[in-house]
Design a protein around this motif. Sequence first.
Motif, PDB file in Angstrom:
ATOM      1  N   LEU A   1      42.086 -26.994  21.078  1.00 20.54           N
ATOM      2  CA  LEU A   1      41.396 -25.794  20.605  1.00 20.54           C
ATOM      3  C   LEU A   1      40.192 -25.477  21.491  1.00 20.54           C
ATOM      4  N   VAL A   2      39.389 -26.501  21.770  1.00 26.29           N
ATOM      5  CA  VAL A   2      38.196 -26.315  22.603  1.00 26.29           C
ATOM      6  C   VAL A   2      38.579 -25.877  24.016  1.00 26.29           C
ATOM      7  N   SER A   3      39.648 -26.448  24.558  1.00 27.10           N
ATOM      8  CA  SER A   3      40.072 -26.091  25.916  1.00 27.10           C
ATOM      9  C   SER A   3      40.474 -24.627  26.003  1.00 27.10           C
ATOM     10  N   GLU A   4      41.064 -24.073  24.937  1.00 27.18           N
ATOM     11  CA  GLU A   4      41.426 -22.654  24.970  1.00 27.18           C
ATOM     12  C   GLU A   4      40.179 -21.773  25.014  1.00 27.18           C
ATOM     13  N   TYR A   5      39.207 -22.083  24.179  1.00 24.86           N
ATOM     14  CA  TYR A   5      37.990 -21.270  24.150  1.00 24.86           C
ATOM     15  C   TYR A   5      37.189 -21.407  25.446  1.00 24.86           C
ATOM     16  N   VAL A   6      37.102 -22.621  25.969  1.00 24.38           N
ATOM     17  CA  VAL A   6      36.388 -22.828  27.222  1.00 24.38           C
ATOM     18  C   VAL A   6      37.102 -22.091  28.360  1.00 24.38           C
ATOM     19  N   GLY A   7      38.439 -22.149  28.352  1.00 24.17           N
ATOM     20  CA  GLY A   7      39.202 -21.448  29.373  1.00 24.17           C
ATOM     21  C   GLY A   7      39.005 -19.941  29.304  1.00 24.17           C
TER      22      GLY A   7
END
Length: 241
Positions: free
Chosen positions: A193-199
Amino acid sequence: MEIRGLAFLPVTWTLWGLWGLYVLVILTVISGHNHKPFISDTGIQPPESVVYTIVFMVLSILGPGVAFLQYKFMLHRSEPAEKSFVIGQRVLFVIGWIIAIGTSVNAIYSVKNNPLAHRIGAGMGFVGTAIHNVCQAGLLYKTSYSSRLMCHIRLAAALGTIVILVLFAVGMGSFYCELCTGRCAEIFYLPVLVSEYVGFCGLTLHQLTSYTDFQSLTLTVSRKGVTISLREKTEDPENPP
């Protein structure tokens, strides 16, 4: 009419994308629809689904404008004899339009109503933007008005965003293919989830690294039509030509 400095367009694109994402997450959480939503989850139910469509449709309209400015800047800064360089810019301009089409498809079709179309559109937007940013960052080493350090930061950020998106894609793929279920899914849900938002934030903020280049462009509207020209940079940024 003449507008000197067109940096407001990528800045608007960036602020709209980040603020829109913030509003979508807040609406989804407050409404109780999902307390840890992926970006696609914020477009499933009203009222946030309406906001989702508006946010991404506006991005799909602003996107080609930003891509066109990048294209014009690079053409102005390149030599006519550099055919491969010009062809590369045209390819990137086409990719910019592909991104816009994917973003609009992603906005129109939610993951609930048409998951295949939604994921194809989202993939076109995410992957296309990542490729565009990396290629553009590499080419700007030669033509950008930015410092060498900024060029390094721009390229590093673009490459870092790709790594994050690859991790996100691997995580989501394992969920869809049921390779990671039960306790495994619970453990890796938050990192994915965090990787999607950071991306997403990385792709969006990347435009700000070209602020100086966009500021050097001038848009002129006359009876002959619309013209985008390049004004030479001066040593004193407080007194542009």
